[in-house]
Structure formats: structure tokens, C-alpha cells
Motif scaffolding. Sequence first.
Motif, short mmCIF file in Angstrom:
data_model
loop_
_atom_site.label_atom_id
_atom_site.label_comp_id
_atom_site.label_asym_id
_atom_site.label_seq_id
_atom_site.Cartn_x
_atom_site.Cartn_y
_atom_site.Cartn_z
N ILE A 64 8.17 -1.69 -6.59
CA ILE A 64 6.91 -0.97 -6.86
C ILE A 64 5.80 -1.51 -6.19
O ILE A 64 5.00 -1.32 -5.35
CB ILE A 64 6.67 -0.53 -8.30
CG1 ILE A 64 7.81 0.34 -8.70
CG2 ILE A 64 5.37 0.28 -8.35
CD1 ILE A 64 7.69 0.67 -10.21
N GLU A 65 5.56 -2.96 -6.71
CA GLU A 65 4.58 -3.71 -6.21
C GLU A 65 4.35 -3.87 -4.84
O GLU A 65 3.36 -4.21 -4.12
CB GLU A 65 4.22 -5.19 -7.04
CG GLU A 65 4.07 -4.51 -8.44
CD GLU A 65 3.21 -5.76 -9.23
OE1 GLU A 65 2.63 -6.58 -8.55
OE2 GLU A 65 3.12 -5.42 -10.37
N ILE A 66 5.76 -4.37 -4.16
CA ILE A 66 5.69 -4.56 -2.75
C ILE A 66 5.54 -3.31 -1.92
O ILE A 66 4.83 -3.33 -1.05
CB ILE A 66 7.33 -5.02 -2.36
CG1 ILE A 66 7.51 -6.22 -2.71
CG2 ILE A 66 7.48 -4.81 -0.88
CD1 ILE A 66 8.85 -6.74 -2.56
N ARG A 67 6.00 -2.28 -2.25
CA ARG A 67 5.76 -0.79 -1.57
C ARG A 67 4.39 -0.60 -1.79
O ARG A 67 3.95 0.12 -0.74
CB ARG A 67 6.51 0.33 -2.26
CG ARG A 67 7.91 0.28 -2.18
CD ARG A 67 8.57 1.47 -2.20
NE ARG A 67 8.18 2.22 -3.66
CZ ARG A 67 9.31 1.83 -4.49
NH1 ARG A 67 9.96 1.07 -4.37
NH2 ARG A 67 8.80 2.43 -5.77
N ASP A 68 3.52 -0.73 -2.86
CA ASP A 68 2.26 -0.61 -2.90
C ASP A 68 1.19 -1.71 -2.43
O ASP A 68 -0.18 -1.40 -2.56
CB ASP A 68 1.81 -0.27 -4.40
CG ASP A 68 0.59 0.78 -4.75
OD1 ASP A 68 0.46 1.59 -4.16
OD2 ASP A 68 -0.29 0.28 -5.41
N GLY A 69 1.69 -2.65 -2.00
CA GLY A 69 1.01 -3.67 -1.20
C GLY A 69 0.21 -4.65 -2.11
O GLY A 69 -0.83 -5.18 -1.78
N LEU A 70 0.90 -4.62 -3.48
CA LEU A 70 0.21 -5.43 -4.55
C LEU A 70 0.61 -6.98 -4.36
O LEU A 70 -0.04 -7.86 -4.93
CB LEU A 70 0.67 -4.90 -5.97
CG LEU A 70 0.15 -3.58 -6.38
CD1 LEU A 70 0.38 -2.90 -7.36
CD2 LEU A 70 -1.58 -3.36 -6.12
#
Length: 223
Positions: A205-211
Motif C-alpha cells: 500500500i505504501e509503495i503504491r501511494d508513494g510513501l
Amino acid sequence: MATQNPSATTDRPEISDLPDRTEAALMEVMSVLDDIGLARGAPDLYLVVSSSGATYLVDTLEETCECPDDEHREVTCKHRRRVAFVTGERPIPGWVKRRKLDDGFGEHVDSEVRFSATDGGVAQARFDDGELTDPEDDPFAVHSDDEDRTKRAKREDMDISFLEKPGRYEVHSASGSVYEADVLAESCSCPDIAERCKHLRRVDIEIRDGLVPRPDGRLPDAN
């Protein structure tokens, strides 16, 4: 001649305009537990622990509570109302801010809190810095068709940091445990034997959202 209610002329009434038991259900310190004691394994039973330490059993199927208010008066007590709010059965008025609610609101129940939307609908949502985050824009918004581990991945407090390439991340859980998640090998050092644990899902999730950086170590906005 009837006296006009001042709150009727405002778009966002104050908490104090709510019925007393509803206000207490939202703001008083209470813990709702869905998997302990008599409530363990019983989907319709909840234990509600008040700030005084008193514990009451709420049965949502029979619509009863062990508290004196519910047993001796023809009312819906604050404990039953609290359970309805934290389980999402009853939506919280959309204008109620997170800072107005009890700090531990819904913390121990595996359900989605719902808010009444301004268009008359209802939105599932999470709390973010005291504000309701728009589910459409929120990568951590919980959806009804999410798997249980995906819901936990979105809800639980985790700190994700890039460890090393290709695709290894460190996950700090709310319990203080630290795990290594490898998104390419789809493996994690946690004890969960499921194919994809909540930690791997959270990293995705955090990779996809650029976090966090991508598996190759590049920053989200890098070419």
C-alpha cells in the motif's frame, strides 16, 4: 407560541445538542471488547467497560444490556449506543470531529466506524489527525470487500522504512515488534503463516501511494 430551538438554524449543531445518552456514548471513556470473556466467539455479544471499571454485557441480537439504565427503563442505554457506533451499525453524525470522541473509540473492535455523509449517504472511514479522511482519496480507507488481513494492514499503526534493495523493508508494529518484509520474494519474518501477511500488504500500500521508496530503492517521483 412555541419557542424556536436555536440549534435548528445551524448547519453544524454542537455535541451538547445530542440526546444525553448519545452524547455519553460518543464522548465518555469506555472500552468495547468483542473477543474476550463471555463475548469470545459470540458475534452478537460485546463487553463494555466503563471509566469506573464496571463491566456490562451487551447483546445486539436481543438488544439488551446488563446495566441498570437498560434493565429498568424503556431506553437504549449509552452502552448499547456505543456498541452500535463502534461496530458501524449506527453512523456517527458527519459533523462530529475525532477530537470530540473518546480517545479509545472503537480501538478494540474489528469493525469500521461509519459517518453520515453530507449527501445523506454513509461513508466508511478512518480518523486522521482529528479529521474524517475522504475514503476515495485515502489509501488506508477500509472497504467492505477487503480481506481481514488487508483491513488490519490499513488500520493498524505501522512504520515502514526501506531497508535495502531489491525490495526489502523494515516494519515496526504497534506492539514494538520489528519484521523484515521482502516484497519480491513475498516473504516476511513475522509468525503469520498466511501467503501474504498484513505487513506485506501494508508495504504494498505504501509503495503504491508513494510513501516509501520503490523496491529498486528509487524515490517515488524518480524516473
